[in-house]
Scaffold this active site. Structure first.
Site, short mmCIF file in Angstrom:
data_model
loop_
_atom_site.label_atom_id
_atom_site.label_comp_id
_atom_site.label_asym_id
_atom_site.label_seq_id
_atom_site.Cartn_x
_atom_site.Cartn_y
_atom_site.Cartn_z
N SER A 185 0.80 -1.23 0.00
CA SER A 185 0.00 0.00 0.00
C SER A 185 0.83 1.28 0.00
O SER A 185 0.36 2.33 -0.44
CB SER A 185 -0.95 0.01 1.21
N HIS A 196 -0.72 5.69 6.73
CA HIS A 196 -0.09 5.81 5.41
C HIS A 196 0.26 7.29 5.16
O HIS A 196 -0.33 8.18 5.77
CB HIS A 196 -1.02 5.33 4.31
#
Length: 290
Positions: free
Chosen positions: A54, A265
């Site tokens: 990711s 993230h």
């Protein structure tokens, strides 16, 4: 066995970051056939392949979209991949990074896109974090966890690290055998900025412990490049002072939704000012001609 690999000269990679941000666009899944190098007058065109998890799939920005492989998801937001691909002399053959991918999943993806890798001059990726189950560790060590659960999670991570590093090395060897291109493995940032004290998610003490785990993971990934032509690219120093808990955090966190898939993230700023400059700097430093 590591092989000497040459990369076409990247003379235009000195584009200013602000200009890169304006050029960045969302990526649609690559077509089924390998894209031919575009007709271009200037620096040689660089055929580019992106793999990984990711952190290479742009999570933290944009909207989630389907990737080119079954069960693969990416985003159409700004990332180091979109910024590299926006350069006039870069030809993105395929972006096969998939959120949630473990090292073995990246190896499977590399096999699936082998025809693209065979034509690549540059390959980038991130891998290893999902082998450790970072979200589980952070949850156990957060203010919603307990001391016992946190200590158990940290110990389990330490015991898993050698296996994850070995698997990362195996995956890099598979990619290495499949491509003549330069392979750049980017590491992970420290997730927290404990220098700003406790925050609603985690105490400064636990944040330091998890940052130490991130450092150990990066050291393990750097060691995993041994015996391959892959090069490790650290992003730790660029994210210094911009972790969760900092007033200028470059990492996404939605306190109202602990299961938000973008949590932990990079934000668009994190990709633009953290990941992309580290990648660009290493590419420029190569000074190789394909």
């Amino acid at each position: 066995m590591a092989r000497t690999k040459k990369l076409r000269l990247l003379t235009l990679f000195g584009t200013a970051l602000a200009s890169c941000a304006l050029l960045a666009t969302g990526l649609a899944p690559a077509s089924a056939a390998v894209s031919p190098p575009a007709t271009h007058h200037g620096p040689p065109v660089i055929n580019y392949v992106n793999l990984g998890d990711s952190y290479s799939a742009g999570f933290g920005t944009g909207t989630i979209v389907a990737g080119p492989l079954p069960g693969c998801y990416q985003t159409n937001g700004t990332s180091q991949v979109t910024l590299v691909a926006a350069q006039a002399h870069i030809n993105l053959l395929i972006d096969a990074a998939c959120a949630g991918a473990k090292t073995t999943d990246v190896a499977t993806a590399a096999t699936a896109v082998a025809p693209y890798l065979a034509q690549a001059d540059l390959v980038t990726l991130t891998l290893g974090g999902n082998d450790l189950g970072w979200s589980t560790v952070v949850g156990a060590c957060s203010t919603q966890g307990t001391a016992k659960l946190c200590d158990q999670a940290i110990l389990a991570t330490l015991l898993t690290l050698p296996k994850a590093a070995k698997s990362a090395n195996k995956t890099l060897r598979i990619i290495d055998a499949a491509t003549p291109g330069t392979i750049l493995l980017q590491g992970y940032p420290r997730l927290f900025s404990p220098e700003f004290g406790n925050n609603p998610l985690i105490t400064a003490k636990r944040a330091k412990q998890l940052n130490n785990l991130a450092d150990l993971l990066n050291l393990s990934l750097a060691a995993a490049t041994h015996g391959t032509s892959a090069q490790f690219v650290s992003v730790s120093s660029r994210f210094q002072g911009h972790g969760i808990g900092s007033p200028t955090s470059w990492l996404y966190l939605n306190p109202a939704n602990p299961t938000d898939s973008f949590n932990l993230h990079p934000t668009a700023t994190g990709y633009l000012l953290g990941y992309y400059p580290a990648l660009k700097s290493r590419i420029n430093a190569l000074h190789l001609v394909y």
